[in-house]
Design a protein around this motif. Structure first.
Motif, short mmCIF file in Angstrom:
data_model
loop_
_atom_site.label_atom_id
_atom_site.label_comp_id
_atom_site.label_asym_id
_atom_site.label_seq_id
_atom_site.Cartn_x
_atom_site.Cartn_y
_atom_site.Cartn_z
N UNK B 362 0.85 -1.17 0.00
CA UNK B 362 0.00 0.00 0.00
C UNK B 362 0.90 1.23 0.00
N UNK B 373 4.54 0.60 1.36
CA UNK B 373 4.63 -0.18 2.59
C UNK B 373 3.99 -1.54 2.34
N UNK B 374 4.39 -2.51 3.16
CA UNK B 374 3.65 -3.78 3.08
C UNK B 374 2.19 -3.50 3.43
N UNK B 375 1.28 -4.18 2.78
CA UNK B 375 -0.13 -3.91 3.05
C UNK B 375 -0.55 -4.57 4.35
N UNK B 376 -0.61 -3.75 5.40
CA UNK B 376 -0.99 -4.29 6.71
C UNK B 376 -2.48 -4.22 6.96
N UNK B 377 -3.19 -3.57 6.06
CA UNK B 377 -4.65 -3.43 6.28
C UNK B 377 -5.35 -4.77 6.25
#
Lengths: 174, 377
Positions: B362, B373-377
């Motif tokens: 993301x 960023x890594x997609x942490x959602x």
């Protein structure tokens, strides 16, 4: 008790509207829940879009990120779709935030009414929101418009009827 | 032009088609003929010209009518031409579009190129003289007319010209042979240098090796596909696509399986040297990779950026590597990612965007720039 921010609040991408549809959906859901819980914590009933941008909800000074005006509108629109928000004007600059929807409030009130054996009795709105008996209830101190809406929701379910008395409003529960 | 007769466009029984070329305009001597642009067909017996729109409008002339012919190079705003010198009108000639002409030569003007191949095939036919061995069912009017006086004059001049032409041709052939020999030598020399470099890798820096490799590459294509050799249109692009498929394989492997179209354009034109390729032709050729089942593919990203990639190039791998890199560093901009992989910024950004599209990354779009960023959602 201080407000506890969700983990997303310190995640910079949280403050950029995500182009990926799936990601955006999750992001918006997180924003909605943050907005509602923030308002609930601070007992906020109305929000001004312009002011909101500077408020800590949408402006994280620590990581120097703020949600853009456009994105705030998207979040608010999402809240409106879920029934948690109503615009106060056509320009969509001010809104009512209902961290509980009228139906949910109505349910809470009705539960309290049945617990205290007040079905089939009449009480004033003031008694409900500011009376000594409701002091420990969540709806204590509820703003009048919100209370009115909640009772209207109950009325449409056939569980209450609003009555206009001399200078104040009352309600009878069934 | 008065040597042409009206024709029905059908081939005679013993006649075979040798080559045809679109976009040819006829000239009566130095003047544009009153005919439009059309298709010129060379058969074993005749030169046929047909109007591109009105197929009824078709004229032909026996090859025996030709004394000799020469090339006329293209100039600014002028198409390449073939000048064809002709015998006088035979007495028994069928009627044609021109009753009389003051010129004893015509010109074929190649608007859509292809003149080199046409010239070659015409030369072949003129030396083989197949119309003599297998006469077409209909008696062809021969060039040797009965008007003795004119014939002789033209004939002698013709013979002289023919000799001159032959001499020129030989000269040209010799110089061409020389050039190709030289090219071969050059390739040999560069090959031996390349091997020497390989042997004592230590003495030469990486940078120098790379630079030398690019020099070698610029000598790469010995006989580039050009519009002149292969005419215009699909055939040309197909041949070009095949050549591109061959030459791009190695550079693509070196660059991790993907190159932007602009990079390809520079590389190809450096390799071609003189016969520069237009961006449009390159793109058209690249579009044919798939239908020709070549091991390379043209790929258009959502942003419109076009790349050429190896067919074996795996998308999942690319996305996974992007995610790994971003996770390891916490977050990355396209510039940082480009440095990390040694790719161009454009391509590294496309990879990040692709990973984002797949929901693995993301973005954080702030005043500091676009970070992933890594997609942490």
């Amino acid at each position: 008790m201080s407000f506890e921010w969700p983990w997303q609040y310190n995640f910079p991408p949280f403050f950029t509207l995500q182009p990926n549809a799936d990601t955006r959906q999750k992001q918006l859901a997180a924003w909605c829940s943050l907005t509602l819980s923030y308002c609930r914590h601070h007992k906020l009933y109305t929000l001004d879009v312009m002011e909101a941008q500077e408020s800590p909800i949408f402006n994280n000074k620590k990581i120097e990120r703020k949600l853009s005006m456009e994105a705030i509108q998207v979040v608010f629109e999402e809240l409106r779709k879920k029934g948690n928000l109503d615009w106060l004007d056509k320009n969509k600059s001010r809104c009512l935030v209902m961290w509980r929807r009228p139906e949910e409030w109505g349910k809470l009130i009705y539960q309290w009414v049945s617990r205290n054996g007040m079905v089939n009795t009449v009480c004033t709105l003031y008694e409900l929101s500011n009376g000594d008996d409701t002091e420990n209830e969540e709806f204590h101190g509820l703003e009048e418009w919100m209370l009115l809406r909640s009772l209207q929701a109950l009325q449409s379910e056939g569980k209450a009827e609003l009555i206009t008395m001399d200078d104040s409003k009352g309600v009878k529960f069934f | 032009m008065d040597r042409f007769s009206w024709a029905n466009g059908l081939l005679e029984i013993n006649e075979t088609l040798v080559i045809q070329q679109r976009g040819v305009r006829l000239y009566d001597g130095d003047d544009k003929a009153k005919l439009d642009v059309g298709v010129v067909l060379l058969t074993t017996h005749r030169l046929i010209w047909r109007d591109i729109k009105n197929h009824e409008c078709c004229i032909s002339m026996p090859l025996s009518q030709i004394i000799f012919f020469e090339e006329q190079a293209a100039g600014i705003g002028k198409s390449a031409k073939i000048v064809i010198h002709l015998h006088p009108v035979p007495a028994n000639k069928e009627p044609g579009p021109y009753q009389h002409s003051k010129f004893s030569y015509i010109k074929l003007s190649f608007k859509e190129h292809g003149q080199i191949e046409f010239f070659r095939r015409l030369s072949e036919e003129m030396t083989q003289r197949r119309w003599e061995n297998t006469p077409a069912s209909q008696p062809m009017p021969t060039g040797m007319g009965t008007q003795a006086g004119r014939t002789r004059a033209v004939g002698i001049v013709g013979i002289e010209r023919k000799i001159e032409e032959k001499r020129k041709e030989t000269d040209k052939n010799i110089s061409e042979v020389r050039i190709s020999l030289k090219a071969k030598e050059m390739v040999e020399v560069s090959r031996s240098i390349a091997n020497k470099i390989k042997d004592k890798q230590g003495d030469i820096t990486e940078d120098e090796t790379i630079r030398f490799k690019s020099y070698l590459l610029s000598m790469g294509i010995a006989n580039p596909v050009t519009r002149e050799t292969h005419g215009s249109g699909t055939h040309y692009h197909m041949q070009l696509a095949k050549q591109l498929g061959d030459m791009l394989q190695a550079p693509l492997e070196e660059r991790g399986g993907m190159m932007s179209l602009t990079e390809v354009y520079c590389l190809v034109n450096r390799a071609r040297g003189m016969e520069l390729l237009s961006p449009e032709d390159l793109l058209n050729a690249c579009k044919m990779f798939e239908s020709l089942k070549l091991p390379v593919r043209l790929r258009v990203f959502d942003s419109g950026v076009m790349v050429v990639q190896l067919q074996s190039h795996s998308e999942e791998e690319m996305i996974a590597s992007a995610l790994d890199n971003v996770s390891e560093k916490g977050s990355l901009t396209a510039e940082e990612f480009a440095k990390l992989l040694g790719l161009s910024v454009l391509l590294s950004k496309e990879r990040l965007l692709l990973a984002e599209k797949m929901g693995h990354l993301c973005r954080d779009d702030s005043v500091e720039g676009l970070r992933f960023y890594p997609n942490l959602f």
